[in-house]
Design an enzyme around this catalytic site. Structure first.
Site, PDB file in Angstrom:
ATOM      1  N   HIS A  33       0.815  -1.221   0.000  1.00 29.72           N
ATOM      2  CA  HIS A  33       0.000   0.000   0.000  1.00 29.72           C
ATOM      3  C   HIS A  33       0.845   1.266   0.000  1.00 29.72           C
ATOM      4  O   HIS A  33       1.874   1.359   0.654  1.00 29.72           O
ATOM      5  CB  HIS A  33      -1.044  -0.014   1.126  1.00 29.72           C
ATOM      6  CG  HIS A  33      -0.541   0.059   2.532  1.00 29.72           C
ATOM      7  ND1 HIS A  33      -0.388   1.244   3.199  1.00 29.72           N
ATOM      8  CD2 HIS A  33      -0.197  -0.903   3.417  1.00 29.72           C
ATOM      9  CE1 HIS A  33       0.027   1.004   4.436  1.00 29.72           C
ATOM     10  NE2 HIS A  33       0.160  -0.285   4.593  1.00 29.72           N
ATOM     11  N   GLU A  44      -5.330   1.481   2.270  1.00 29.03           N
ATOM     12  CA  GLU A  44      -5.179   0.291   3.128  1.00 29.03           C
ATOM     13  C   GLU A  44      -5.458   0.642   4.574  1.00 29.03           C
ATOM     14  O   GLU A  44      -6.098  -0.106   5.298  1.00 29.03           O
ATOM     15  CB  GLU A  44      -3.760  -0.281   2.978  1.00 29.03           C
ATOM     16  CG  GLU A  44      -3.559  -1.632   3.668  1.00 29.03           C
ATOM     17  CD  GLU A  44      -3.107  -1.567   5.131  1.00 29.03           C
ATOM     18  OE1 GLU A  44      -3.053  -2.615   5.770  1.00 29.03           O
ATOM     19  OE2 GLU A  44      -2.823  -0.456   5.639  1.00 29.03           O
ATOM     20  N   HIS A  48       3.104   3.069  12.993  1.00 30.68           N
ATOM     21  CA  HIS A  48       2.114   4.145  13.089  1.00 30.68           C
ATOM     22  C   HIS A  48       2.555   5.274  14.024  1.00 30.68           C
ATOM     23  O   HIS A  48       1.736   5.882  14.709  1.00 30.68           O
ATOM     24  CB  HIS A  48       0.723   3.612  13.508  1.00 30.68           C
ATOM     25  CG  HIS A  48       0.035   2.900  12.386  1.00 30.68           C
ATOM     26  ND1 HIS A  48      -1.315   2.659  12.362  1.00 30.68           N
ATOM     27  CD2 HIS A  48       0.518   2.393  11.225  1.00 30.68           C
ATOM     28  CE1 HIS A  48      -1.621   2.021  11.238  1.00 30.68           C
ATOM     29  NE2 HIS A  48      -0.523   1.846  10.539  1.00 30.68           N
TER      30      HIS A  48
HETATM   31 CO    CO Z   1      -0.357   0.659   8.745  1.00 30.79          CO
HETATM   32 ZN    ZN Z   2       0.720  -1.191   6.384  1.00 29.42          ZN
END
Ligand code: CO
Ligand code: ZN
Length: 335
Positions: A64, A196, A305
């Site tokens: 992604h 995604e 993240h």
């Molecule tokens: Co992610």
């Molecule tokens: Zn990812």
């Protein structure tokens, strides 16, 4: 390899706003593919034709393009920006982060004073872009704009530190595989998917259109090798991880065991990955049409993240090699 990863991680491209990163990738692959197209969800789909094109179902590789971000929901009188998450964002990882808006304006994230820092939520946070009034802020931002982390790519020995390694490292791996790929019998689709982070959306529509016999995603996974972190048998530098399970997919033993066999025969270091929470495009692909055989090669990643994610060069090289060997084998599978 470093130059490519730098270019990819530093490009702007949150979910649904992949235009810039898509152009960066398109430039890298334009001479390598037989056909390139973009679908309505913004997936970038590159075809490398096989010698038996059309006779057997193709293989789809997916990574992604989109990164997590913060969408501006409100501009306060004093010019502070409030936001909501695009993708899964833990507030504790945001304080002090430098962000950039589509206009190029930069700023810093902070939060209202809190008695109990464990009560931190996105609602209590704001983006300070250095202005004094709402009017001034509006010169740089519109409601609905998405801010992303503003961090340079750096190399630390064997490690890469950057924003958006989730999943620009997967995009880099797909490009590196495509660069070295010789003709296979099946058609190969290299898909740089959109959205995604908000629910595997691009992978679903592109897989439906391609109708592959096998889908292989490349994405990051968590690492269990930092102090006091949850127990997980994946660490940086020990090789690419072959996914066994996450919340979106239980890998078919057919594919999992094939990957293990190839890694062992080719002496490519690997690890087995069981991710308690989180999913990848492999899950999205596997649930299209009447179901698609799918697997995932994962890159162990620390601080997923957050504005600074970390992966290991050896795992990246291993993933490239594993995928190349797999594709060269002219895999046989039902369909
Ligand atoms: Co992610
Ligand atoms: Zn990812």
């Amino acid at each position: 390899m470093e130059q490519l990863i730098k270019k990819l991680t530093e490009a702007y491209g949150p979910s649904g706003r992949e235009e810039q990163i898509r152009e960066v990738i398109r430039e890298e692959i334009s001479d390598l593919a037989d056909e390139i197209r973009v679908d309505y969800l913004g997936n970038l789909i590159a075809l490398k034709k096989g010698t038996a094109s059309g006779k057997k179902k193709p293989i789809m590789l997916a990574a992604h393009m989109d990164e997590i971000g913060l969408m501006i929901t409100h501009i306060e009188e004093k010019g502070f920006l409030r936001f909501t998450g695009v993708g899964g964002i833990a507030p504790s990882r945001l304080t002090g982060a430098r962000m950039i808006l589509p206009s190029g304006r930069k700023g810093l994230i902070y939060h209202e004073p809190l008695k109990d820092s464990s009560k931190l939520t996105l609602e209590k946070m704001y983006l300070d872009i250095g202005v004094e009034t709402e009017e001034e802020a509006r010169e740089f931002v519109t409601i609905g704009d998405i801010a992303v982390a503003d961090e340079p790519f750096i190399v630390l020995g064997n490690r890469f530190l950057a924003k958006a390694l989730d999943d620009r490292i997967g995009c880099a791996i797909l490009i590196l595989v495509l660069q070295q790929m010789e003709k296979t019998s099946r058609d190969l689709y290299f898909v740089f998917t959109s959205q995604e982070e908000v629910g595997l959306r691009g992978a679903r529509t592109s897989a439906f259109g391609i109708d592959p016999g096998l889908g292989l995603a490349v994405d990051v996974t968590m690492a269990g090798d930092t102090p006091e972190v949850k127990k997980m048998d994946v660490k940086l530098g020990a090789g690419a991880a072959i996914k066994v399970k996450d919340s979106s997919l239980i890998t078919s033993p057919l594919i999992r065991d094939k990957m293990i066999e190839i890694a062992e025969n080719e002496k490519i270091p690997y690890q087995l990955e069981v991710l308690p929470r989180g999913g990848t495009d492999a899950g999205g692909i596997s649930l299209t049409r009447e179901g698609v055989l799918a697997g995932c090669v994962s890159i162990p990643c620390r601080y997923v993240h957050s504005p600074g994610e970390m992966v290991d060069r050896r795992d990246v090289e291993g993933a490239v090699k594993l995928l190349e060997k797999m594709l060269q084998q002219d895999l046989e599978f039902p369909g």
